[in-house]
Design a protein around this motif. Structure first.
Motif, PDB file in Angstrom:
ATOM      1  N   GLU A 170     -43.927  13.345   0.670  1.00  0.00           N
ATOM      2  CA  GLU A 170     -43.883  13.157  -0.671  1.00  0.00           C
ATOM      3  C   GLU A 170     -43.059  13.550  -1.580  1.00  0.00           C
ATOM      4  N   GLU A 171     -42.425  14.900  -1.413  1.00  0.00           N
ATOM      5  CA  GLU A 171     -41.283  15.293  -2.162  1.00  0.00           C
ATOM      6  C   GLU A 171     -39.956  14.638  -1.932  1.00  0.00           C
ATOM      7  N   ALA A 172     -39.949  14.275  -0.678  1.00  0.00           N
ATOM      8  CA  ALA A 172     -38.560  13.541  -0.398  1.00  0.00           C
ATOM      9  C   ALA A 172     -38.587  12.191  -1.096  1.00  0.00           C
ATOM     10  N   GLY A 173     -39.777  11.307  -1.007  1.00  0.00           N
ATOM     11  CA  GLY A 173     -39.873  10.352  -1.742  1.00  0.00           C
ATOM     12  C   GLY A 173     -39.486  10.444  -3.397  1.00  0.00           C
ATOM     13  N   LEU A 174     -40.126  11.414  -3.936  1.00  0.00           N
ATOM     14  CA  LEU A 174     -39.849  11.833  -5.447  1.00  0.00           C
ATOM     15  C   LEU A 174     -38.552  12.262  -5.572  1.00  0.00           C
ATOM     16  N   PHE A 175     -37.847  12.858  -4.716  1.00  0.00           N
ATOM     17  CA  PHE A 175     -36.452  13.534  -4.622  1.00  0.00           C
ATOM     18  C   PHE A 175     -35.459  12.290  -4.798  1.00  0.00           C
ATOM     19  N   TYR A 176     -35.463  10.908  -3.809  1.00  0.00           N
ATOM     20  CA  TYR A 176     -34.784  10.066  -4.029  1.00  0.00           C
ATOM     21  C   TYR A 176     -35.144   9.248  -5.270  1.00  0.00           C
ATOM     22  N   LYS A 177     -36.385   8.944  -5.510  1.00  0.00           N
ATOM     23  CA  LYS A 177     -36.763   7.917  -6.616  1.00  0.00           C
ATOM     24  C   LYS A 177     -36.128   8.423  -7.884  1.00  0.00           C
ATOM     25  N   GLU A 178     -35.901   9.675  -8.410  1.00  0.00           N
ATOM     26  CA  GLU A 178     -35.514  10.219  -9.483  1.00  0.00           C
ATOM     27  C   GLU A 178     -34.017  10.132  -9.569  1.00  0.00           C
ATOM     28  N   ARG A 179     -33.427   9.853  -8.494  1.00  0.00           N
ATOM     29  CA  ARG A 179     -31.955   9.720  -8.121  1.00  0.00           C
ATOM     30  C   ARG A 179     -31.599   8.393  -7.905  1.00  0.00           C
ATOM     31  N   TYR A 180     -32.281   7.466  -7.301  1.00  0.00           N
ATOM     32  CA  TYR A 180     -31.830   6.153  -6.919  1.00  0.00           C
ATOM     33  C   TYR A 180     -32.860   5.288  -7.369  1.00  0.00           C
ATOM     34  N   PRO A 181     -32.810   4.757  -8.672  1.00  0.00           N
ATOM     35  CA  PRO A 181     -33.782   3.856  -9.146  1.00  0.00           C
ATOM     36  C   PRO A 181     -34.177   2.493  -8.504  1.00  0.00           C
ATOM     37  N   LYS A 182     -33.001   2.164  -8.097  1.00  0.00           N
ATOM     38  CA  LYS A 182     -33.168   0.923  -7.157  1.00  0.00           C
ATOM     39  C   LYS A 182     -33.799   0.926  -5.940  1.00  0.00           C
ATOM     40  N   VAL A 183     -34.830   0.415  -5.694  1.00  0.00           N
ATOM     41  CA  VAL A 183     -35.479   0.409  -4.419  1.00  0.00           C
ATOM     42  C   VAL A 183     -35.907  -0.746  -3.614  1.00  0.00           C
ATOM     43  N   VAL A 184     -35.798  -0.843  -2.340  1.00  0.00           N
ATOM     44  CA  VAL A 184     -36.043  -2.184  -1.655  1.00  0.00           C
ATOM     45  C   VAL A 184     -37.377  -1.590  -0.517  1.00  0.00           C
ATOM     46  N   ILE A 185     -38.309  -2.111  -0.711  1.00  0.00           N
ATOM     47  CA  ILE A 185     -39.397  -1.641   0.137  1.00  0.00           C
ATOM     48  C   ILE A 185     -39.323  -2.417   1.611  1.00  0.00           C
ATOM     49  N   GLY A 186     -39.155  -1.690   2.574  1.00  0.00           N
ATOM     50  CA  GLY A 186     -39.281  -2.093   3.757  1.00  0.00           C
ATOM     51  C   GLY A 186     -40.441  -1.319   4.773  1.00  0.00           C
ATOM     52  N   ASP A 187     -40.516  -1.763   6.013  1.00  0.00           N
ATOM     53  CA  ASP A 187     -41.757  -1.312   6.608  1.00  0.00           C
ATOM     54  C   ASP A 187     -40.989  -0.959   8.056  1.00  0.00           C
ATOM     55  N   PRO A 188     -40.821   0.321   8.349  1.00  0.00           N
ATOM     56  CA  PRO A 188     -41.222   1.515   7.805  1.00  0.00           C
ATOM     57  C   PRO A 188     -40.549   2.090   6.702  1.00  0.00           C
ATOM     58  N   TYR A 189     -39.049   1.714   6.809  1.00  0.00           N
ATOM     59  CA  TYR A 189     -38.241   2.382   5.922  1.00  0.00           C
ATOM     60  C   TYR A 189     -38.144   1.890   4.393  1.00  0.00           C
ATOM     61  N   ILE A 190     -38.255   2.725   3.419  1.00  0.00           N
ATOM     62  CA  ILE A 190     -37.690   2.292   2.218  1.00  0.00           C
ATOM     63  C   ILE A 190     -36.182   2.538   1.969  1.00  0.00           C
ATOM     64  N   ILE A 191     -35.773   1.811   1.253  1.00  0.00           N
ATOM     65  CA  ILE A 191     -34.243   1.751   0.890  1.00  0.00           C
ATOM     66  C   ILE A 191     -33.826   2.174  -0.275  1.00  0.00           C
ATOM     67  N   PHE A 192     -33.188   3.130  -0.647  1.00  0.00           N
ATOM     68  CA  PHE A 192     -32.739   3.435  -2.063  1.00  0.00           C
ATOM     69  C   PHE A 192     -31.278   3.217  -2.266  1.00  0.00           C
TER      70      PHE A 192
END
Length: 249
Positions: A170-192
């Motif tokens: 959960e913290e890793a997801g927040l860490f990347y979200k606040e630094r890389y706003p462009k997100v591509v949702i994959g399964d099981p990987y999320i790409i920032f």
């Protein structure tokens, strides 16, 4: 008549004084998070200006959006200046978008760098090295390993192996979200995606390594629908590093 003239003269002097006064921004420096906003106001002399009458501009437009109404909406972690102009006068403020999470120091992703370049720049403790890779110890209990993969002595990717817990995920997801706003949702990987379109970061659970983040060029085409997003070539280097580490103990 004299009293009326004097009153009008005072008004004229006051207006002239305001016209020559410097612009004053309501907040010279602000600190806020990536999901927050801040309302500015501008004064000239004793007069509060209409925000739509002045020009608002951000030095770094990736940091957030600056409305014509003086409302700044943050978007990502970083710093910038807001410049305000009105009838030739200028005011400036500093904007600091600060993180919720400082989970770790990201790998040095200067693609094409040599192994010696990375070893010079990387401050973590080196624990294994092969002809095509270097592995470092994580700097805290949430980071297990950081590994760099090379091809012909040129950096091509990096792998961060996290401690595989729900809290760290959960913290890793927040860490990347606040630094890389462009997100591509994959399964099981999320790409920032990096705003500069230089690198991408894939975060997910790997069959072999657990919770990981994979750093690659933006055109690398990570397999977001696979539990093994790393290519076999990259995986071979990581496994060689792990074997080298195990043999040295």
């Amino acid at each position: 008549m004299l009293r009326k003239f004097t009153f009008l003269a005072l008004i004229a002097v006051s207006c002239a004084k305001d016209d020559n006064s410097p612009l004053v921004i309501s907040d010279v420096e602000i600190n806020l998070k990536y999901d927050k906003q801040h309302q500015y106001s501008i004064k000239r002399g004793n007069k509060t200006l209409d925000n739509s009458a002045v020009k608002w501009e951000l030095n770094d437009k990736n940091l957030g959006t600056m409305g014509t109404d003086g409302l700044f909406k943050a978007r990502k972690v970083g710093t910038s200046h807001v410049n305000v102009t009105y009838n030739g006068a200028l005011a400036q403020g500093n904007i600091n978008v600060t993180p919720y999470s400082n989970l770790f120091t990201e790998p040095i992703m200067k693609f094409g760098s040599s192994m010696s370049d990375i070893k010079y720049l990387e401050k973590r403790k080196k624990i294994a090295e092969t002809n095509n890779g270097i592995m470092y110890e994580g700097e805290n209990s949430k980071i297990q390993r950081v590994a760099y993969v090379f091809d012909n002595d040129k950096l091509i990717t990096a792998l961060v192996i996290f401690k595989s817990t729900t809290a760290v995920a959960e913290e890793a997801g927040l860490f990347y979200k606040e630094r890389y706003p462009k997100v591509v949702i994959g399964d099981p990987y999320i790409i920032f995606v990096d705003d500069d379109k230089i690198k991408i970061v894939g975060i997910g659970v790997d069959d072999d390594y657990g919770l990981v983040a994979i750093y690659a060029r933006s055109d690398a085409g990570l397999r977001t629908n696979s539990s093994k997003a790393l290519t076999e070539k990259h995986r071979k280097v990581i496994n060689e590093l792990k074997a080298k580490l195990a043999s040295s103990k």
